[in-house]
Design a protein around this motif. Structure first.
Motif, PDB file in Angstrom:
ATOM      1  N   SER A  64      42.500 -20.230  17.662  1.00  0.00           N
ATOM      2  CA  SER A  64      41.504 -19.222  17.997  1.00  0.00           C
ATOM      3  C   SER A  64      41.964 -17.870  17.473  1.00  0.00           C
ATOM      4  O   SER A  64      43.111 -17.695  17.078  1.00  0.00           O
ATOM      5  CB  SER A  64      41.274 -19.175  19.503  1.00  0.00           C
ATOM      6  OG  SER A  64      42.388 -18.664  20.174  1.00  0.00           O
ATOM      7  N   LEU A  65      41.058 -16.919  17.489  1.00  0.00           N
ATOM      8  CA  LEU A  65      41.340 -15.563  17.050  1.00  0.00           C
ATOM      9  C   LEU A  65      41.196 -14.644  18.245  1.00  0.00           C
ATOM     10  O   LEU A  65      40.146 -14.610  18.886  1.00  0.00           O
ATOM     11  CB  LEU A  65      40.353 -15.162  15.944  1.00  0.00           C
ATOM     12  CG  LEU A  65      40.471 -13.745  15.403  1.00  0.00           C
ATOM     13  CD1 LEU A  65      41.808 -13.542  14.692  1.00  0.00           C
ATOM     14  CD2 LEU A  65      39.319 -13.458  14.453  1.00  0.00           C
ATOM     15  N   ASN A  66      42.243 -13.918  18.581  1.00  0.00           N
ATOM     16  CA  ASN A  66      42.205 -12.935  19.660  1.00  0.00           C
ATOM     17  C   ASN A  66      42.195 -11.550  19.042  1.00  0.00           C
ATOM     18  O   ASN A  66      42.905 -11.301  18.060  1.00  0.00           O
ATOM     19  CB  ASN A  66      43.427 -13.062  20.575  1.00  0.00           C
ATOM     20  CG  ASN A  66      43.421 -14.319  21.406  1.00  0.00           C
ATOM     21  OD1 ASN A  66      42.508 -15.126  21.305  1.00  0.00           O
ATOM     22  ND2 ASN A  66      44.441 -14.502  22.206  1.00  0.00           N
ATOM     23  N   SER A  67      41.424 -10.647  19.619  1.00  0.00           N
ATOM     24  CA  SER A  67      41.439  -9.251  19.185  1.00  0.00           C
ATOM     25  C   SER A  67      41.596  -8.383  20.426  1.00  0.00           C
ATOM     26  O   SER A  67      41.101  -8.725  21.497  1.00  0.00           O
ATOM     27  CB  SER A  67      40.176  -8.897  18.412  1.00  0.00           C
ATOM     28  OG  SER A  67      39.025  -9.128  19.177  1.00  0.00           O
ATOM     29  N   CYS A  68      42.314  -7.285  20.262  1.00  0.00           N
ATOM     30  CA  CYS A  68      42.543  -6.399  21.397  1.00  0.00           C
ATOM     31  C   CYS A  68      42.870  -5.001  20.904  1.00  0.00           C
ATOM     32  O   CYS A  68      43.255  -4.807  19.753  1.00  0.00           O
ATOM     33  CB  CYS A  68      43.689  -6.918  22.274  1.00  0.00           C
ATOM     34  SG  CYS A  68      45.325  -6.876  21.490  1.00  0.00           S
ATOM     35  N   LEU A  69      42.701  -4.035  21.790  1.00  0.00           N
ATOM     36  CA  LEU A  69      43.231  -2.708  21.566  1.00  0.00           C
ATOM     37  C   LEU A  69      44.727  -2.839  21.798  1.00  0.00           C
ATOM     38  O   LEU A  69      45.150  -3.485  22.755  1.00  0.00           O
ATOM     39  CB  LEU A  69      42.603  -1.738  22.572  1.00  0.00           C
ATOM     40  CG  LEU A  69      42.667  -0.256  22.258  1.00  0.00           C
ATOM     41  CD1 LEU A  69      41.924   0.054  20.973  1.00  0.00           C
ATOM     42  CD2 LEU A  69      42.071   0.540  23.399  1.00  0.00           C
ATOM     43  N   CYS A  70      45.542  -2.286  20.912  1.00  0.00           N
ATOM     44  CA  CYS A  70      46.985  -2.495  21.070  1.00  0.00           C
ATOM     45  C   CYS A  70      47.741  -1.176  21.013  1.00  0.00           C
ATOM     46  O   CYS A  70      47.216  -0.159  20.575  1.00  0.00           O
ATOM     47  CB  CYS A  70      47.505  -3.492  20.049  1.00  0.00           C
ATOM     48  SG  CYS A  70      47.170  -3.098  18.326  1.00  0.00           S
ATOM     49  N   ASP A  71      48.980  -1.243  21.464  1.00  0.00           N
ATOM     50  CA  ASP A  71      49.814  -0.046  21.501  1.00  0.00           C
ATOM     51  C   ASP A  71      50.490   0.164  20.154  1.00  0.00           C
ATOM     52  O   ASP A  71      50.279  -0.582  19.209  1.00  0.00           O
ATOM     53  CB  ASP A  71      50.814  -0.118  22.650  1.00  0.00           C
ATOM     54  CG  ASP A  71      51.824  -1.237  22.462  1.00  0.00           C
ATOM     55  OD1 ASP A  71      51.770  -1.926  21.428  1.00  0.00           O
ATOM     56  OD2 ASP A  71      52.649  -1.430  23.355  1.00  0.00           O
ATOM     57  N   GLY A  72      51.357   1.146  20.111  1.00  0.00           N
ATOM     58  CA  GLY A  72      51.943   1.673  18.897  1.00  0.00           C
ATOM     59  C   GLY A  72      52.549   0.750  17.869  1.00  0.00           C
ATOM     60  O   GLY A  72      52.407   0.964  16.691  1.00  0.00           O
ATOM     61  N   ASP A 130      56.013  -0.227  17.829  1.00  0.00           N
ATOM     62  CA  ASP A 130      57.386   0.137  17.500  1.00  0.00           C
ATOM     63  C   ASP A 130      58.144  -1.098  17.045  1.00  0.00           C
ATOM     64  O   ASP A 130      58.090  -2.146  17.686  1.00  0.00           O
ATOM     65  CB  ASP A 130      58.083   0.764  18.722  1.00  0.00           C
ATOM     66  CG  ASP A 130      57.409   2.066  19.139  1.00  0.00           C
ATOM     67  OD1 ASP A 130      56.912   2.786  18.245  1.00  0.00           O
ATOM     68  OD2 ASP A 130      57.370   2.340  20.339  1.00  0.00           O
ATOM     69  N   PHE A 131      58.833  -0.977  15.928  1.00  0.00           N
ATOM     70  CA  PHE A 131      59.611  -2.082  15.360  1.00  0.00           C
ATOM     71  C   PHE A 131      58.730  -3.321  15.131  1.00  0.00           C
ATOM     72  O   PHE A 131      59.165  -4.452  15.300  1.00  0.00           O
ATOM     73  CB  PHE A 131      60.813  -2.438  16.251  1.00  0.00           C
ATOM     74  CG  PHE A 131      61.682  -1.259  16.545  1.00  0.00           C
ATOM     75  CD1 PHE A 131      62.481  -0.697  15.562  1.00  0.00           C
ATOM     76  CD2 PHE A 131      61.678  -0.678  17.806  1.00  0.00           C
ATOM     77  CE1 PHE A 131      63.267   0.408  15.833  1.00  0.00           C
ATOM     78  CE2 PHE A 131      62.460   0.428  18.083  1.00  0.00           C
ATOM     79  CZ  PHE A 131      63.260   0.977  17.092  1.00  0.00           C
ATOM     80  N   ASN A 132      57.473  -3.073  14.752  1.00  0.00           N
ATOM     81  CA  ASN A 132      56.505  -4.142  14.472  1.00  0.00           C
ATOM     82  C   ASN A 132      56.277  -5.071  15.653  1.00  0.00           C
ATOM     83  O   ASN A 132      55.959  -6.233  15.487  1.00  0.00           O
ATOM     84  CB  ASN A 132      56.900  -4.933  13.223  1.00  0.00           C
ATOM     85  CG  ASN A 132      56.802  -4.075  11.989  1.00  0.00           C
ATOM     86  OD1 ASN A 132      55.986  -3.170  11.917  1.00  0.00           O
ATOM     87  ND2 ASN A 132      57.650  -4.339  11.016  1.00  0.00           N
ATOM     88  N   LYS A 133      56.439  -4.553  16.864  1.00  0.00           N
ATOM     89  CA  LYS A 133      56.117  -5.317  18.072  1.00  0.00           C
ATOM     90  C   LYS A 133      54.890  -4.680  18.694  1.00  0.00           C
ATOM     91  O   LYS A 133      54.925  -3.545  19.144  1.00  0.00           O
ATOM     92  CB  LYS A 133      57.296  -5.293  19.048  1.00  0.00           C
ATOM     93  CG  LYS A 133      57.027  -6.106  20.292  1.00  0.00           C
ATOM     94  CD  LYS A 133      58.226  -6.122  21.198  1.00  0.00           C
ATOM     95  CE  LYS A 133      57.798  -6.703  22.522  1.00  0.00           C
ATOM     96  NZ  LYS A 133      58.453  -7.858  22.914  1.00  0.00           N
ATOM     97  N   TYR A 134      53.796  -5.429  18.695  1.00  0.00           N
ATOM     98  CA  TYR A 134      52.528  -4.930  19.214  1.00  0.00           C
ATOM     99  C   TYR A 134      52.185  -5.640  20.507  1.00  0.00           C
ATOM    100  O   TYR A 134      52.413  -6.833  20.638  1.00  0.00           O
ATOM    101  CB  TYR A 134      51.409  -5.166  18.196  1.00  0.00           C
ATOM    102  CG  TYR A 134      51.550  -4.322  16.960  1.00  0.00           C
ATOM    103  CD1 TYR A 134      50.912  -3.103  16.861  1.00  0.00           C
ATOM    104  CD2 TYR A 134      52.333  -4.740  15.897  1.00  0.00           C
ATOM    105  CE1 TYR A 134      51.041  -2.309  15.732  1.00  0.00           C
ATOM    106  CE2 TYR A 134      52.474  -3.961  14.764  1.00  0.00           C
ATOM    107  CZ  TYR A 134      51.826  -2.752  14.686  1.00  0.00           C
ATOM    108  OH  TYR A 134      51.956  -1.970  13.576  1.00  0.00           O
ATOM    109  N   GLU A 135      51.635  -4.895  21.460  1.00  0.00           N
ATOM    110  CA  GLU A 135      51.210  -5.480  22.731  1.00  0.00           C
ATOM    111  C   GLU A 135      49.776  -5.092  22.998  1.00  0.00           C
ATOM    112  O   GLU A 135      49.366  -3.956  22.763  1.00  0.00           O
ATOM    113  CB  GLU A 135      52.093  -4.962  23.869  1.00  0.00           C
ATOM    114  CG  GLU A 135      53.554  -5.264  23.627  1.00  0.00           C
ATOM    115  CD  GLU A 135      54.220  -5.927  24.800  1.00  0.00           C
ATOM    116  OE1 GLU A 135      53.591  -6.018  25.854  1.00  0.00           O
ATOM    117  OE2 GLU A 135      55.360  -6.345  24.637  1.00  0.00           O
ATOM    118  N   CYS A 136      49.001  -6.048  23.514  1.00  0.00           N
ATOM    119  CA  CYS A 136      47.610  -5.765  23.863  1.00  0.00           C
ATOM    120  C   CYS A 136      47.545  -4.888  25.114  1.00  0.00           C
ATOM    121  O   CYS A 136      48.333  -5.068  26.046  1.00  0.00           O
ATOM    122  CB  CYS A 136      46.853  -7.069  24.128  1.00  0.00           C
ATOM    123  SG  CYS A 136      46.496  -8.000  22.626  1.00  0.00           S
TER     124      CYS A 136
END
Length: 148
Positions: A1-9, A11-17
């Motif tokens: 499946s494809l998830n989309s979300c608003l995500c944070d900055g 940092d170090f290529n680690k994104y969190e929804c």
């Protein structure tokens, strides 16, 4: 499946929804993440499209690349994650709608199959409070006067 979300900055290529996003404001940089799920799935090269949908459609990403003239940037991309940043057009905030939708489309693959998937993300927009009172003031207590 494809998830989309608003995500944070990212940092170090680690994104969190962001699970409970605040309403979007004009001139705010919107960070959107697309994630292929489960992690055994990967994007098919050139298959990702992202559109802003409101009264009309405005393409932000076309075939894994930035659509010209949108002020959109791809900040990170690998086989399972794409992070983009964009500024929403003023027309989005001038609409009578109090939300904006991001429609995302991608082809995903594993070692044995591929499929086309879609994700819809609706985000609230900040609307300025009106200067008009929401209701006429009313008296809940009316004083009585006894004449002389």
């Amino acid at each position: 499946s494809l998830n989309s979300c608003l995500c944070d900055g990212g940092d170090f290529n680690k994104y969190e929804c962001i699970t409970d996003p605040s309403p979007l404001s004009p001139n705010e940089l919107v960070k959107l993440c697309l994630l292929a799920r489960p992690h055994t799935h990967e994007f098919i090269n050139g298959s990702v499209d992202v559109l802003v949908a409101q009264n009309s459609y405005n393409k932000l990403i076309v075939e894994n690349d930035v659509a010209e003239g949108t002020g959109t940037n791809i900040t990170f991309k690998n086989g399972t994650l794409m992070a983009i940043e964009t500024l929403l057009d003023d027309a989005v905030f001038e609409s009578s709608l109090n939300y904006v939708e991001f429609n995302s489309y991608a082809g995903l693959k594993t070692a044995s199959f591929s499929s086309d998937v879609t994700s819809y993300l609706r985000l609230p927009l900040y609307t300025e409070p009106s200067n008009m009172p929401s209701a006429f003031p009313s008296l809940s207590y009316r004083p009585t006067f006894n004449g002389p």
